[in-house]
Design a protein around this motif. Structure first.
Motif, PDB file in Angstrom:
ATOM      1  N   LEU A 276       1.053   5.257   3.582  1.00  0.00           N
ATOM      2  CA  LEU A 276       1.735   4.397   2.622  1.00  0.00           C
ATOM      3  C   LEU A 276       0.877   3.180   2.282  1.00  0.00           C
ATOM      4  CD1 LEU A 276       5.310   4.446   4.213  1.00  0.00           C
ATOM      5  CD2 LEU A 276       4.554   5.715   2.197  1.00  0.00           C
ATOM      6  N   GLN A 311       6.478  -2.210   1.063  1.00  0.00           N
ATOM      7  CA  GLN A 311       7.701  -2.543   1.800  1.00  0.00           C
ATOM      8  C   GLN A 311       8.089  -1.418   2.754  1.00  0.00           C
ATOM      9  OE1 GLN A 311      10.130  -3.364  -1.659  1.00  0.00           O
ATOM     10  NE2 GLN A 311       9.948  -5.575  -1.392  1.00  0.00           N
ATOM     11  N   GLU A 312       7.938  -0.182   2.304  1.00  0.00           N
ATOM     12  CA  GLU A 312       8.270   0.949   3.166  1.00  0.00           C
ATOM     13  C   GLU A 312       7.337   1.020   4.374  1.00  0.00           C
ATOM     14  OE1 GLU A 312       8.877   5.825   2.943  1.00  0.00           O
ATOM     15  OE2 GLU A 312       8.437   4.690   1.127  1.00  0.00           O
TER      16      GLU A 312
END
Length: 364
Positions: A276, A311-312
């Motif tokens: 991510l 954010q994840e």
């Protein structure tokens, strides 16, 4: 195991004990009944370390003596692999693991990679003093902008440490000494290679390329340094991070088309490697590129994607960077104010101050 379907005898035994779902995928979230824990522990004892971690995780309440020692080895082995490509995954995996120094040290490394420096420092305070702990403290001090403290840590570290040479390179680069920094990164690369840490070897070579670029080296020299780093990058994520940095360099030269291609290639590799953080950086870089070209809608779309990914992933510094970029694109102070608040909460005072300066320049 972690997401991979077990087979043969293992699958049959897991099914009997209720350790897999109807599709044959393992349940990885404790707590389980005592009988299921005992079965998971028995299976873990017979598996190689790299395959045993998730089973030991199911049986944590039963870990004693030799089982506990081997389980910690398994947790560390799995978390180290995750750390290089997915620090949030490493942190999640270690939740519930025995709170012993080797596990806590890896939790600290994961928090540092995620930009959660205040939490990382709190964990370090409870660890037995060692060279590795001192060096990690120096890395976090550098990340927090405490350069003098980082230099003091380096004074007591053996010269042969790859991590120490890498940190020295960052500090020298920050002091405007790119040639010395390039030499430090080169020495770090050699030591990472000797330790079998191929991703970090490629990363150190990439840092050397950046230092050469900052020092105004000829374009052919910088390009050759990047290509050397790329030739040493075996993993998808190591290559992706190098391509992102090479893209920034090409963008500075005004070659926007080449930069965009590199960022998009990094996106593909980020997907392949499942990071991510890499995906977030790639979309943020694309947003900056589009912003510079006056492609406002494309820039905002790229920033939004980057923000969700950051954010994840729990990447505090990347989240703050994307918010700041959105603030400048849209002229909205609230985004930049939130970025400053995030950095202050993480303990990243020096970067927060830089963002305050950007806030002061932003037209209300």
């Amino acid at each position: 195991m972690g997401g991979r379907r077990p087979g043969g005898e293992i699958l049959a035994r897991l099914k009997l004990q209720g350790l897999v779902d109807a599709k044959g995928m393992p349940w990885l979230k404790p707590p389980l009944g005592l009988e299921a824990q005992e079965e998971a522990l028995a299976l873990a004892r017979g598996r190689p370390l790299r395959e045993a971690g998730h089973l030991y995780r199911l049986a944590v309440p039963l870990l004693r003596g030799e089982d506990l020692a081997r389980a910690v080895e398994a947790f560390v082995a799995e978390a180290k692999v995750l750390l290089s490509r997915n620090p949030k995954g490493a942190l999640d995996f270690l939740q519930g693991a025995p709170d012993l120094p080797p596990v806590r040290l890896l939790r600290t490394r994961a928090l540092e990679r995620l930009g959660r420096f205040r939490e990382a420092l709190a964990l370090l305070a409870d660890l037995p003093e060692s060279e590795e702990v001192r060096l990690l403290r120096g890395v976090i001090a550098f990340r927090l902008g405490r350069r003098q403290e980082a230099w003091q840590v380096l004074e007591g570290i053996r010269e042969g440490s790859a991590e120490a040479w890498n940190l020295r390179g960052y500090l020298l680069l920050g002091e405007g000494k790119p040639q010395e920094a390039a030499e430090a990164f080169a020495r770090a690369a050699v030591r990472f290679l000797a330790q079998g840490e191929e991703e970090r070897y490629a990363g150190a070579l990439g840092n050397r390329a950046l230092a050469l670029a900052e020092g105004g080296a000829a374009q052919e020299v910088v390009e050759r340094a990047f290509q050397e780093a790329l030739s040493g990058a075996k993993g998808a994520l190591a290559r992706a991070r190098l391509l992102l940095n090479l893209g920034v360099y090409r963008e500075r030269l005004g070659d926007f088309a080449a930069a965009e291609n590199l960022y998009r290639e990094a996106l593909d590799l980020g997907e392949e490697g499942g990071s991510l953080e890499v995906l977030g950086r790639a979309w943020n870089n694309l947003g900056v590129l589009y912003h510079r070209q006056g492609r406002g809608e494309e820039a905002e779309d790229a920033y939004r994607k980057a923000l969700l990914l950051a954010q994840e992933a729990g990447e505090v510094v990347l989240t703050a960077a994307v918010l700041a970029n959105l603030a400048e694109l849209r002229g909205e102070r609230a985004f930049l104010e939130e970025a400053v608040a995030l950095l202050q909460e993480a303990g990243h005072e020096s970067l927060a101050e830089r963002y305050r300066e950007r806030l002061a320049r932003l037209v209300p």
